[in-house]
Write a protein that holds these residues in place. Structure first.
Motif, PDB file in Angstrom:
ATOM      1  N   ARG A   1     -49.534   4.649 -46.830  1.00 35.32           N
ATOM      2  CA  ARG A   1     -49.188   4.573 -45.407  1.00 35.32           C
ATOM      3  C   ARG A   1     -47.930   5.388 -45.097  1.00 35.32           C
ATOM      4  O   ARG A   1     -47.798   5.956 -44.009  1.00 35.32           O
ATOM      5  N   ALA A   2     -47.010   5.421 -46.057  1.00 34.47           N
ATOM      6  CA  ALA A   2     -45.736   6.108 -45.817  1.00 34.47           C
ATOM      7  C   ALA A   2     -45.806   7.609 -46.058  1.00 34.47           C
ATOM      8  O   ALA A   2     -44.939   8.346 -45.573  1.00 34.47           O
ATOM      9  N   ARG A   3     -46.808   8.057 -46.770  1.00 29.70           N
ATOM     10  CA  ARG A   3     -46.843   9.466 -47.172  1.00 29.70           C
ATOM     11  C   ARG A   3     -46.720  10.442 -45.996  1.00 29.70           C
ATOM     12  O   ARG A   3     -45.950  11.415 -46.082  1.00 29.70           O
TER      13      ARG A   3
ATOM     14  N   LEU B   1     -45.707  17.663 -52.837  1.00 30.31           N
ATOM     15  CA  LEU B   1     -46.803  17.918 -53.755  1.00 30.31           C
ATOM     16  C   LEU B   1     -47.478  16.615 -54.184  1.00 30.31           C
ATOM     17  O   LEU B   1     -48.671  16.427 -53.984  1.00 30.31           O
ATOM     18  N   TYR B   2     -46.706  15.716 -54.777  1.00 27.52           N
ATOM     19  CA  TYR B   2     -47.283  14.442 -55.213  1.00 27.52           C
ATOM     20  C   TYR B   2     -46.181  13.391 -55.314  1.00 27.52           C
ATOM     21  O   TYR B   2     -44.985  13.708 -55.330  1.00 27.52           O
ATOM     22  N   LEU B   3     -46.599  12.120 -55.363  1.00 23.62           N
ATOM     23  CA  LEU B   3     -45.687  10.997 -55.514  1.00 23.62           C
ATOM     24  C   LEU B   3     -45.865  10.372 -56.894  1.00 23.62           C
ATOM     25  O   LEU B   3     -46.964  10.355 -57.439  1.00 23.62           O
TER      26      LEU B   3
ATOM     27  N   TYR C   1     -43.121  10.694 -45.218  1.00 22.84           N
ATOM     28  CA  TYR C   1     -42.395  11.476 -46.227  1.00 22.84           C
ATOM     29  C   TYR C   1     -42.615  12.976 -45.994  1.00 22.84           C
ATOM     30  O   TYR C   1     -41.676  13.781 -46.056  1.00 22.84           O
ATOM     31  N   GLU C   2     -43.875  13.343 -45.767  1.00 22.30           N
ATOM     32  CA  GLU C   2     -44.217  14.758 -45.584  1.00 22.30           C
ATOM     33  C   GLU C   2     -43.514  15.340 -44.360  1.00 22.30           C
ATOM     34  O   GLU C   2     -42.985  16.457 -44.413  1.00 22.30           O
ATOM     35  N   LYS C   3     -43.506  14.582 -43.280  1.00 20.65           N
ATOM     36  CA  LYS C   3     -42.845  15.050 -42.056  1.00 20.65           C
ATOM     37  C   LYS C   3     -41.344  15.199 -42.271  1.00 20.65           C
ATOM     38  O   LYS C   3     -40.739  16.198 -41.838  1.00 20.65           O
TER      39      LYS C   3
END
Length: 338
Positions: free
Chosen positions: A133-135, A150-152, A138-140
């Motif tokens: 949900r948070a990704r 790239l990845y978490l 994070y990206e923004k």
């Protein structure tokens, strides 16, 4: 010239020379495509979960792009670039990117410390769902600073390493403690500990000089650094399951041909899945290694200790929600309901 080359093709004696000349003509007209090398870094050792992620990503990228994109990794803070310094180092061109502990990036945007909020996540499944949900947030947040996610990597649960057994809340004021981000530092101070947020390299110096007698970190973070040489007790408070975020400079990613971009992101997705698979048995492996090296693990943690930390965490979470915005607060609310 092309007509002159094609006419001799009707005569067998001249066919081979014509084919070779035509091939040279085509190659000379095509733009040269230089191979791409990304230098990436982590402040953790190669056998730490962060280091394993970078190694996996390097292998997957090389395989998927047939070596067109390669990654050269620096581990264990070899480049003297801590997690909080990585964004600037990437934008300055000193590195292409790295794997940064997310809590240390909260100066860019409060949402990046969501995963280090205390006592919200108590299982791998909830951690995975909350970060999904948070990704986009994070990206923004990183895109606003010229960085491409790239990845978490989700870390094993955070505990307290200490030089003494912790029987309860009354032991907290005895700790000179390294916290891993601003939020955790505030929580530990509110609970009575003498806490400060330090990058891992500076914290290790403080530990060796006997300025610190406790670390807030996971079994993974501690085992990779052999904290048992100084801190032979680990209290499994299950404080949080934080993430680190692997990123690259947006310009470096955008410079790749679009088909290569897709392969790089496919490699990143494979790395993330590999890291999740690693997490499922990482805690038990860490605990076995810690016990083999004389660490005494308190699991479950003393109830009064956990209760004091939970109480101390309330104000930090409230302050974070006021800064992080409605979308991030909604994720916290959802997590609390699970």
């Amino acid at each position: 010239m092309l007509t002159d080359l094609l006419l001799p093709m009707r005569f067998p004696a001249k066919r081979i020379r014509a084919i070779l000349a035509l091939a040279l003509l085509i190659l000379s007209a095509a733009p040269a495509m230089a191979q791409v090398n990304w230098r990436m870094t982590t402040e953790y050792p190669e056998n730490n979960i962060s280091g394993i992620g970078l190694s996996t990503f390097a292998n997957r990228v090389a395989a998927r792009t047939n070596g067109f994109v390669s990654v050269t990794n620096a581990f264990d803070n070899q480049l003297k670039i801590s997690s909080g310094e990585m964004p600037r180092a990437a934008l300055d061109g000193r590195i292409a990117g790295g794997d940064a502990f997310a809590g240390a990036l909260s100066g860019l945007d409060p949402v990046l410390s969501l995963s280090t909020l205390p006592f919200l996540v108590q299982s791998v499944d909830i951690a995975r769902a909350a970060n999904a949900r948070a990704r986009p947030l994070y990206e923004k947040a990183l895109a606003a600073h010229g960085l491409k996610v790239l990845y978490l990597t989700i870390w094993p649960a955070t505990g307290l390493w200490s030089d003494r057994s912790l029987a309860g809340a009354d032991d907290l004021p005895k700790l000179n403690l390294r916290a891993y981000d601003a939020n955790s530092s505030e929580v530990m101070k509110a609970a009575g500990a003498n806490a400060q947020f330090l990058p891992m390299d500076k914290a290790l110096v403080g530990l060796k000089e006997h300025q610190l007698n406790a670390f807030l970190t996971s079994g993974d973070g501690g085992a990779g650094r052999k904290l048992w040489d100084f801190l032979p007790y680990f209290t499994a408070i299950n404080y949080a399951m934080p993430v680190s975020i692997a990123f690259v400079r947006s310009e470096a990613f955008a410079a790749l041909p679009e088909p290569t971009q897709r392969e790089v992101m496919a490699a990143a997705a494979e790395t993330e899945q590999s890291q999740l698979a690693l997490l499922t048995h990482r805690t038990s492996e860490n605990y076995a290694r810690m016990r083999d090296n004389g660490v005494k693990i308190a699991e479950p943690a003393p109830p009064s200790l956990v209760a004091a930390l939970r109480t101390a965490a309330t104000g930090t979470i409230t302050a974070w929600e006021a800064q992080a915005g409605a979308d991030a607060t909604a994720i916290v609310k959802w997590t609390k309901q699970q």
